[in-house]
Enzyme design. Structure first.
Site, short mmCIF file in Angstrom:
data_model
loop_
_atom_site.label_atom_id
_atom_site.label_comp_id
_atom_site.label_asym_id
_atom_site.label_seq_id
_atom_site.Cartn_x
_atom_site.Cartn_y
_atom_site.Cartn_z
N CYS A 246 0.83 -1.20 0.00
CA CYS A 246 0.00 0.00 0.00
C CYS A 246 0.87 1.25 0.00
O CYS A 246 0.52 2.26 -0.61
CB CYS A 246 -0.91 0.01 1.21
SG CYS A 246 -2.16 -1.28 1.19
N CYS A 410 14.99 10.17 -6.55
CA CYS A 410 13.70 9.47 -6.54
C CYS A 410 13.12 9.62 -5.15
O CYS A 410 13.53 10.50 -4.39
CB CYS A 410 13.84 8.00 -6.95
SG CYS A 410 14.79 7.02 -5.79
#
Lengths: 452, 110
Positions: A246, A410
């Site tokens: 998730c 990132c």
């Protein structure tokens, strides 16, 4: 003529008086009954309601559960069975929130909740059992408080909530699961799913298993009525990297809520002995197109390494298994261990990058996250090329960088290493990445930068 | 014999669906309506042949997350017309025109 009319008149009056007398006698007799009851015990009067059958539901229980007592298939017997049952919900997250609340409200006897995590702000969109005031506190306490609130005006609650503030492990799973009739798997990772299923096989407990990710959900009942266990379906765990979490792939809050509610339904059915539980079948929810399919699953595998007839897994064997090394993943849904692909000389810290900026060092800042993540928050003047598109868009990157250095960024500093490795192999030999990515930038340089 | 019937004899029309995150490997498209050409000489389409065709014609990235050896990778359920392929001969299952084959990755999130 007059005499006949008078006789008729008197007869009518007599009938009327007789009816009044009868009515008076009836009301007098009922008054006697209620008076005698109230004299004996003002709160208890079996004669007024016990005539339908023998059960111990009191007036408040009948009122509280009336709308499900009225469901013909469920009725008083279903409720009585439920009140005697104990159900363990493993995981007080998105699935566990709706599952635990519905189970508590439905009138089970004992609800156990297992979790070792604390509530975070980014849980609240889906973990509706918790609230802002619980942030930083244990999920088990928060969930138990919400369930007990359903009965807050009762001195003797009909529901017993048991808090297990631990991580489920091979050492404690047998002791925990053994205390309950039905187990609800509301966890978020592969090794715990194998551990719960194996323990349910060893102890003969039915397992209601749910999962949700993105806008997808899945539901089934394992180890029930001759149906398969988790290992019959998945004897070999998926490869590392194939499982999305998730915290990476996202989840629309209502989707685990729906699946958790379905888990409560299946657990209630098993505990009350009502209906056909979802054994040997799987419900697959596609929330994107709002389609639900229920598919037929295989039978129990007679050669299953865990549930095969006559030689089921034992409690001791479970304790000797290493579920993390078997699945190659952690017993919690926390961030993976950072990759270590590049040597230190090819990496800089967020603070060092901040110094570069202040010094006016010429460079191209390349952000290799997916476009939908880049849209959430990004550093100004960065070029977004997702890692998967790096090869296709290499000419564009080279044109943008020209002769200056490429600094790759990132979210956490994993994909950026893979990107630097690729860039260095393809001519950009001075490329470096930022250790820890945007999370480090937010922690060490700019605390106002929104992380997700 | 019309051209249409020749074509329908040479191909099998299938509805393929990818779910549970597996669609990411297929350009994030979940439903694919496809005509699978039969191997020369064979009259029936088997699952084993379909998997190879899907890998070579639909799959866009990371084949190791779809297949392992001749079969699907661990953690992928295959459903032929809403039925677990374990109940219908797995790789040896025969596919008919207009069958629906679903590939679904098991979810673990909660």
């Amino acid at each position: 003529m007059d005499l006949a009319r008078e006789v008729q008149q008197l007869r009518l009056e007599k009938a009327k008086l007789e009816a009044e007398l009868q009515s008076f006698r009836e009301s007098a007799s009922s008054a006697t009954v209620s008076e005698s009851c109230s004299l004996r015990d003002p709160t208890f009067c079996p004669a007024t309601w016990l005539s339908g059958g023998q059960h111990y539901l009191d007036r408040e229980m009948i009122n509280r559960y009336s709308r499900q007592l009225l469901v013909p298939a469920f009725g008083v017997q279903g409720q009585l069975n439920l009140l005697k049952s104990s159900i363990l919900v493993v995981g007080a997250g998105g699935l566990g929130s709706s599952a635990a609340l519905y189970l508590a409200a439905a009138g089970i006897g004992c609800l156990g909740i297992v979790d070792h995590d604390n509530v975070e702000l980014n849980n609240l969109h889906r973990q509706i059992i918790h609230s802002e005031s619980s942030i930083g506190n244990s999920k088990v306490n928060s969930a138990a408080t919400a369930c007990n609130a359903l009965f807050c005006y009762r001195i003797n609650s009909m529901l017993k909530v048991v808090k297990h503030e631990v991580q489920l492990t091979a050492n404690n799973s047998v002791d925990l699961i053994n205390q309950y009739d039905v187990i609800v798997d509301a966890t978020d990772n592969v090794p715990t799913r194998y551990l719960i299923s194996d323990t349910c096989v060893a102890l003969g407990k039915p397992l209601v298993s749910g999962a949700a990710l993105g806008m997808d959900g899945q539901l089934t009942v394992y180890n029930f009525n001759g149906g398969p266990c988790y290992r019959c379906l998945f004897p070999v765990p998926p490869p590392q990297g194939a499982c999305q979490r998730c915290s990476d792939s996202g989840v629309l809050g209502v989707v685990p809520g729906i699946i958790g509610a379905f888990q409560a339904l299946e657990a209630i059915k098993i505990a009350s002995g009502v209906g056909d539980p979802l054994s040997k079948r799987m419900l697959i929810l596609d929330g994107f197109s709002t389609s639900i399919r229920v598919v037929k699953l295989r039978n129990r595998n007679p050669d299953c390494s865990v549930c095969r007839d006559g030689s089921q897994i034992t409690e001791r064997e479970i304790q000797e298994l290493n579920y993390e090394s078997f699945t190659g993943s952690s017993l919690s849904d926390k961030s993976p261990k950072p990759l270590s692909v590049l040597p230190d000389s090819q990496r800089i810290t967020a603070k060092e990058y901040f110094d570069y900026l202040k010094e006016g060092h010429p460079h191209l800042l390349l952000d290799v996250r997916e476009a939908h993540q880049y849209a959430i928050s990004a550093l100004p003047c960065s070029l977004n090329v997702p890692l998967a598109k790096l090869e296709d868009r290499l000419p564009e990157i080279k044109a943008a960088a020209q002769e200056s250095q490429i600094i790759v960024l990132c979210r956490r500093g994993n994909d950026s290493q893979l990107a630097v490795k690729y860039l260095r192999e393809n001519g950009k030999t001075e490329a470096v990445d930022i250790i820890g990515g945007l999370e480090s930038w937010a922690r060490d340089v700019d605390p106002r930068f929104p992380i997700y | 014999m019309g051209t249409d019937s020749v074509e329908s004899n040479d191909t099998v029309h299938l509805n393929l669906e990818f779910g549970g995150g597996l669609e990411i490997l297929f350009g994030s498209i979940k439903c694919h309506s496809v005509d699978i050409p039969l191997n020369s000489g064979s009259e029936k389409l088997k699952m084993e042949h379909l998997l190879v065709w899907v890998r070579d014609n639909l799959l866009q990235e990371r084949p190791e997350f779809f297949m392992k050896e001749k079969s699907v990778r661990p953690g992928v359920l295959v459903l032929i017309n809403d039925c677990d392929w374990e109940l219908c001969e797995r790789l040896n299952a025969t596919l008919e025109n207009n069958d629906t084959v679903v590939f679904i990755s098991t979810l673990h999130g909660g």
